[in-house]
Design a protein around this motif. Sequence first.
Motif, PDB file in Angstrom:
ATOM      1  N   SER A 227     -76.564  -5.184 -60.765  1.00 35.23           N
ATOM      2  CA  SER A 227     -76.129  -5.217 -59.361  1.00 35.23           C
ATOM      3  C   SER A 227     -77.294  -5.213 -58.374  1.00 35.23           C
ATOM      4  N   THR A 229     -81.009  -6.795 -56.922  1.00 32.69           N
ATOM      5  CA  THR A 229     -81.896  -7.948 -56.889  1.00 32.69           C
ATOM      6  C   THR A 229     -83.325  -7.510 -57.194  1.00 32.69           C
ATOM      7  N   THR A 230     -84.175  -8.487 -57.522  1.00 34.21           N
ATOM      8  CA  THR A 230     -85.579  -8.158 -57.769  1.00 34.21           C
ATOM      9  C   THR A 230     -86.237  -7.623 -56.508  1.00 34.21           C
ATOM     10  N   GLU A 231     -85.758  -8.063 -55.345  1.00 38.71           N
ATOM     11  CA  GLU A 231     -86.316  -7.565 -54.084  1.00 38.71           C
ATOM     12  C   GLU A 231     -86.030  -6.081 -53.935  1.00 38.71           C
ATOM     13  N   LYS A 305     -93.480 -15.325 -64.616  1.00 39.12           N
ATOM     14  CA  LYS A 305     -92.965 -16.557 -64.018  1.00 39.12           C
ATOM     15  C   LYS A 305     -93.946 -17.711 -64.179  1.00 39.12           C
ATOM     16  N   LYS A 310     -87.588 -17.201 -66.349  1.00 42.01           N
ATOM     17  CA  LYS A 310     -86.546 -17.475 -65.365  1.00 42.01           C
ATOM     18  C   LYS A 310     -85.826 -16.175 -65.036  1.00 42.01           C
ATOM     19  N   GLN A 311     -86.030 -15.687 -63.835  1.00 41.87           N
ATOM     20  CA  GLN A 311     -85.423 -14.410 -63.488  1.00 41.87           C
ATOM     21  C   GLN A 311     -83.937 -14.559 -63.210  1.00 41.87           C
ATOM     22  N   SER A 312     -83.200 -13.495 -63.480  1.00 37.29           N
ATOM     23  CA  SER A 312     -81.766 -13.461 -63.203  1.00 37.29           C
ATOM     24  C   SER A 312     -81.535 -13.112 -61.745  1.00 37.29           C
ATOM     25  N   GLU A 313     -80.338 -13.359 -61.285  1.00 39.95           N
ATOM     26  CA  GLU A 313     -80.010 -13.008 -59.903  1.00 39.95           C
ATOM     27  C   GLU A 313     -79.965 -11.500 -59.728  1.00 39.95           C
ATOM     28  N   LYS A 314     -79.445 -10.788 -60.726  1.00 38.75           N
ATOM     29  CA  LYS A 314     -79.274  -9.344 -60.600  1.00 38.75           C
ATOM     30  C   LYS A 314     -79.701  -8.658 -61.902  1.00 38.75           C
ATOM     31  N   TYR A 315     -80.154  -7.412 -61.752  1.00 33.88           N
ATOM     32  CA  TYR A 315     -80.520  -6.564 -62.888  1.00 33.88           C
ATOM     33  C   TYR A 315     -79.856  -5.197 -62.708  1.00 33.88           C
TER      34      TYR A 315
END
Length: 346
Positions: A227, A229-231, A305, A310-315
């Motif tokens: 749920s 984001t990487t941010e 990267k 390839k990063q996922s949208e949510k972790y």
Amino acid sequence: MAAGKVIPMAELTDNIYNQNLARHEPKMKLWRSAGLMLTYKCNCACEFCYYHCGPDKGGLMAVETAIAAWTSLKTLAGDAANIHLTGGEPFLYWDRLIEILERASHERLGKVDLIETNGFWATDDKVIHKCLSQLDRLGMHRLKISVDPFHLKYVDISLVRRLARVAIEMLGPERVQVRWRKYLEEAQDIPTLPSEQLEQQYINSLNDYPCRFTGRAAGRLAALRASQTTEEIATKNCRTDFLGAKGVHIDPFGNVFSSTCSGIIIGNITQKPLDKIWRNFNPNSDSLIGRLFHSGPAGLLEQAKTLGYKQSEKYAGKCHLCTSVRQYLFEKGVEQEVLGPEECYG
């Protein structure tokens, strides 16, 4: 070591990182506990396993490795040293478990605080009596029985209930830890549940008893809870995780992991005693560990990267992101002195 002799602990200033800090700055804690992983092999392949243990895994801790770890922890933490034996499933290698305890008794290293098991071996009362009597004689303080929806997918609840009952009768309730007792009393027939109901059981368990999304837990389980984001995760470093760790886990090959940060090797006790690893451990270094210390898993993301990650949208959180990125870096052969062993990476 002579019985009754008081063994002093190391001082915080004995650690190289702590030596350069002002008095008010947080120090790296002294490691007082060590979980000795006898093996990565387990009759279960639980979705929440921090170490990717399973029937296809291996490794068996040598008696000498276990005793060296135990001895050096006492050198480091004195009489506060706390050892527990785990895996994988240590009861798969009963003879080795007994060898380690007999040697520790001979060396007068003190009691083992905890021995963990999922109870797969508890087929009848006589077997349980025989095993627990021997462990009690060799100084086991507590027995920890793992019981939850993840383990109960592989272990018959009747075996676990039998073990808990007999262990409490023999050792007393204060020396038997059931994790988690709720599932001992209310367990459903997990192996027969349809996929959707099993998934809901997992979610309910995570809500009741949160876990770290490392190892296999960073797979299916983490996806259920993703749920962030990487941010959002980028603001979280691992400074307090390294500094606040009160202990380590040591795998069958001697690899040392800080707390439950599986797959991040901070030393190996076959090359250097545990007390010296602690004294020389500086998380504020120019390494993968240093990047985690300052920037958390986001500090590894850009490197991954550039290699094609390839990063996922949510972790599900920073441990999920960390494990996902490290898995990729491991497969690319990056940072091999720190990322390992293979057993921790699926």
